[in-house]
Design a protein around this motif. Structure first.
Motif, PDB file in Angstrom:
ATOM      1  N   UNK A 214       0.831  -1.217   0.000  1.00 37.14           N
ATOM      2  CA  UNK A 214       0.000   0.000   0.000  1.00 37.14           C
ATOM      3  C   UNK A 214       0.866   1.268   0.000  1.00 37.14           C
ATOM      4  N   UNK A 215       2.140   1.139   0.380  1.00 38.76           N
ATOM      5  CA  UNK A 215       3.000   2.329   0.422  1.00 38.76           C
ATOM      6  C   UNK A 215       3.393   2.815  -0.970  1.00 38.76           C
ATOM      7  N   UNK A 216       3.196   1.974  -1.994  1.00 43.41           N
ATOM      8  CA  UNK A 216       3.483   2.477  -3.345  1.00 43.41           C
ATOM      9  C   UNK A 216       2.247   3.134  -3.957  1.00 43.41           C
ATOM     10  N   UNK A 217       1.181   3.220  -3.163  1.00 41.40           N
ATOM     11  CA  UNK A 217      -0.049   3.863  -3.639  1.00 41.40           C
ATOM     12  C   UNK A 217      -0.174   5.286  -3.110  1.00 41.40           C
ATOM     13  N   UNK A 218      -1.013   6.063  -3.793  1.00 43.08           N
ATOM     14  CA  UNK A 218      -1.378   7.395  -3.308  1.00 43.08           C
ATOM     15  C   UNK A 218      -2.832   7.307  -2.832  1.00 43.08           C
ATOM     16  N   UNK A 219      -3.092   7.936  -1.689  1.00 44.96           N
ATOM     17  CA  UNK A 219      -4.450   7.959  -1.142  1.00 44.96           C
ATOM     18  C   UNK A 219      -5.169   9.185  -1.708  1.00 44.96           C
ATOM     19  N   UNK A 220      -6.310   8.951  -2.359  1.00 45.15           N
ATOM     20  CA  UNK A 220      -7.100  10.055  -2.925  1.00 45.15           C
ATOM     21  C   UNK A 220      -8.387  10.166  -2.116  1.00 45.15           C
ATOM     22  N   UNK A 221      -8.614  11.339  -1.524  1.00 47.62           N
ATOM     23  CA  UNK A 221      -9.837  11.569  -0.746  1.00 47.62           C
ATOM     24  C   UNK A 221     -10.594  12.748  -1.347  1.00 47.62           C
ATOM     25  N   UNK A 222     -11.895  12.554  -1.583  1.00 47.48           N
ATOM     26  CA  UNK A 222     -12.709  13.614  -2.201  1.00 47.48           C
ATOM     27  C   UNK A 222     -13.830  13.996  -1.252  1.00 47.48           C
ATOM     28  N   UNK A 223     -13.872  15.289  -0.902  1.00 43.77           N
ATOM     29  CA  UNK A 223     -14.971  15.822  -0.083  1.00 43.77           C
ATOM     30  C   UNK A 223     -15.393  17.148  -0.675  1.00 43.77           C
TER      31      UNK A 223
ATOM     32  N   UNK B  60     -15.770  19.869  -2.948  1.00 47.77           N
ATOM     33  CA  UNK B  60     -15.077  19.973  -4.243  1.00 47.77           C
ATOM     34  C   UNK B  60     -13.562  19.861  -4.066  1.00 47.77           C
ATOM     35  N   UNK B  61     -13.121  19.433  -2.858  1.00 49.61           N
ATOM     36  CA  UNK B  61     -11.676  19.352  -2.624  1.00 49.61           C
ATOM     37  C   UNK B  61     -11.183  17.918  -2.778  1.00 49.61           C
ATOM     38  N   UNK B  62     -10.043  17.792  -3.457  1.00 48.62           N
ATOM     39  CA  UNK B  62      -9.397  16.498  -3.620  1.00 48.62           C
ATOM     40  C   UNK B  62      -8.074  16.539  -2.858  1.00 48.62           C
ATOM     41  N   UNK B  63      -7.877  15.600  -1.929  1.00 46.43           N
ATOM     42  CA  UNK B  63      -6.617  15.539  -1.172  1.00 46.43           C
ATOM     43  C   UNK B  63      -5.859  14.285  -1.595  1.00 46.43           C
ATOM     44  N   UNK B  64      -4.575  14.462  -1.909  1.00 50.63           N
ATOM     45  CA  UNK B  64      -3.712  13.349  -2.305  1.00 50.63           C
ATOM     46  C   UNK B  64      -2.658  13.154  -1.226  1.00 50.63           C
ATOM     47  N   UNK B  65      -2.456  11.925  -0.763  1.00 46.10           N
ATOM     48  CA  UNK B  65      -1.480  11.658   0.302  1.00 46.10           C
ATOM     49  C   UNK B  65      -0.520  10.569  -0.125  1.00 46.10           C
ATOM     50  N   UNK B  66       0.775  10.826   0.092  1.00 46.13           N
ATOM     51  CA  UNK B  66       1.805   9.817  -0.141  1.00 46.13           C
ATOM     52  C   UNK B  66       2.664   9.707   1.105  1.00 46.13           C
ATOM     53  N   UNK B  67       3.170   8.506   1.415  1.00 49.54           N
ATOM     54  CA  UNK B  67       4.004   8.348   2.605  1.00 49.54           C
ATOM     55  C   UNK B  67       4.953   7.177   2.423  1.00 49.54           C
TER      56      UNK B  67
ATOM     57  N   UNK C 227     -18.573  11.788  -3.372  1.00 50.03           N
ATOM     58  CA  UNK C 227     -17.358  11.835  -2.564  1.00 50.03           C
ATOM     59  C   UNK C 227     -16.922  10.426  -2.154  1.00 50.03           C
ATOM     60  N   UNK C 228     -15.676  10.289  -1.697  1.00 47.72           N
ATOM     61  CA  UNK C 228     -15.192   8.979  -1.271  1.00 47.72           C
ATOM     62  C   UNK C 228     -13.684   8.988  -1.190  1.00 47.72           C
ATOM     63  N   UNK C 229     -13.104   7.801  -0.994  1.00 52.92           N
ATOM     64  CA  UNK C 229     -11.654   7.681  -0.873  1.00 52.92           C
ATOM     65  C   UNK C 229     -11.197   6.378  -1.513  1.00 52.92           C
ATOM     66  N   UNK C 230      -9.925   6.383  -1.992  1.00 60.67           N
ATOM     67  CA  UNK C 230      -9.402   5.238  -2.739  1.00 60.67           C
ATOM     68  C   UNK C 230      -7.874   5.317  -2.706  1.00 60.67           C
ATOM     69  N   UNK C 231      -7.183   4.179  -2.839  1.00 61.48           N
ATOM     70  CA  UNK C 231      -5.724   4.241  -3.026  1.00 61.48           C
ATOM     71  C   UNK C 231      -5.382   3.566  -4.356  1.00 61.48           C
TER      72      UNK C 231
END
Length: 367
Positions: A29-38, A40-47, A65-69
């Motif tokens: 899962x660490x090679x994925x980016x987390x995409x969260x939509x709320x 009209x904002x889209x947040x992208x997280x990498x770690x 809205x929702x979230x996915x990696x």
């Protein structure tokens, strides 16, 4: 989840966030980016569990809205290869992510959002803000001297020091030392010292520009967090004690010369071509008004260069790793550079003529 967004709005935060993601991972899962939509904002997280970066951007339309990696590199490569000004639509269908744009359609694998790790908030003790340009210049002036994979793990990072109305960065790999300080109006009761790991430093500086806009920092006992505009950067700190760098700065050097920085850098670069590839040593011969730079290698090849300098004093010969000298000359901001020497076995002090914000110490080598 289903939303539409322009290619450009997605690409900048995605490129920076994907930079944090390591190619070789222990957890898939660490090679994925987390995409969260709320809304009209889209947040992208990498770690990578040490460093976390969250980038925010605005969607053109959010249907659900929702979230996915999804795999970070693949998503970035797809976005880069699509035409400029494309409109992208991302949705989840049968547990997979589907990206549509014009006549193109890409289906990407996903991993559960619940598996995506987040760096816990430590006790945040101190909050402060300083201009982005100031922090960027401090890091640029010193980060080249960080160790790369030293067993003394506390050297594989940058010391950030905050004192009332002063910020200082320090880096050393045991052979050279770089220190840069700037007066900054910050309200802080007691001095704070943190060691930010090498990767954290390199990712943080990518978020900074030369503007006067503030970057707000939260200093915790185990983490540092930085907010710049649409990005939130978090890095674990190195748990260790940084060496007492003030003891390393040579005192009482009596041979001081001043040279043109770019000319000296060119002379050293040319001489380095014929230095020993492993040790990269060059000899500096200090004479009145002149510096002779010499190198040779096991193939009996030799280079000799002379450069005019401002110096009147006794002659002296000293050896250095030429790479360390060139790194310092690349970091000094002025057109001229001052070098202070004691004897052939003592470290050299390099800085702007008359001092300045930064100082550099380079250990000599026996040739």
């Amino acid at each position: 989840m289903k939303f539409s967004i322009s290619r450009e709005a997605l690409l900048r935060p995605l490129t920076l966030v994907a930079g944090v993601v390591e190619r070789r991972q222990t957890l898939p899962v660490l090679s994925n980016v987390l995409i969260q939509v709320e809304q009209d904002e889209v947040a992208l997280t990498g770690t990578d569990l040490e460093v976390e970066l969250v980038g925010r951007t605005v969607a053109s339309q959010v249907d659900e809205p929702g979230a996915i990696t999804v795999p970070a590199r693949k998503l970035m490569d797809i976005c880069k290869s699509l035409p400029d000004q494309s409109e992208l639509e991302l949705s989840i269908e049968d547990g997979r992510a589907v990206l549509r744009s014009g006549r193109s359609r890409f289906t990407l694998s996903t991993l559960p959002v619940a598996e995506f790790p987040n760096i816990e908030d430590g006790q945040s003790s101190v909050e402060l803000a300083l201009p982005r340009g100031t922090l960027k210049q401090l890091i640029d002036a010193t980060s080249f001297a960080m160790a790369q994979q030293d067993v003394r793990y506390y050297l594989n990072g940058l010391l950030l020091e905050f004192a009332p109305n002063l910020v200082r960065t320090v880096a050393t790999d045991g052979h050279r030392l770089a220190v840069s300080s700037r007066p900054v109006e910050i309200n802080i009761e007691s001095a704070q010292k943190l060691i930010v790991p090498r990767k954290g430093v390199l990712e943080l500086v990518r978020l900074l520009d030369d503007s006067e806009e503030p970057v707000s920092l939260t200093l915790g006992s185990t983490h540092i967090r930085a907010h710049t505009g649409d990005f939130t950067f978090t890095s674990k700190l190195v748990d260790g004690k940084f060496p007492d760098y003030e003891r390393v700065v040579p005192k009482g050097g009596d041979k001081v010369f001043i040279a043109e920085r770019s000319e000296l850098r060119q002379v050293l670069s040319r001489t380095a071509i014929l230095s020993n590839e492993k040790y990269r040593g060059v000899r500096l011969n200090l004479e009145e008004g002149n510096l002779r730079v010499m190198a040779n290698n096991p193939e009996q090849e030799e280079a000799e260069e002379n450069i005019a300098i401002e110096y009147s004093g006794p002659a002296m010969e000293i050896g250095f790793n030429v790479g360390y000298l060139i790194d310092v000359l690349n970091a000094v901001g002025e057109d001229r550079v001052q070098m202070t020497l004691g004897d052939p076995n003592s470290s050299a002090l390099m800085e702007e003529p008359g001092g300045g914000d930064a100082l550099y110490v380079v250990m000599p080598m026996r040739l």
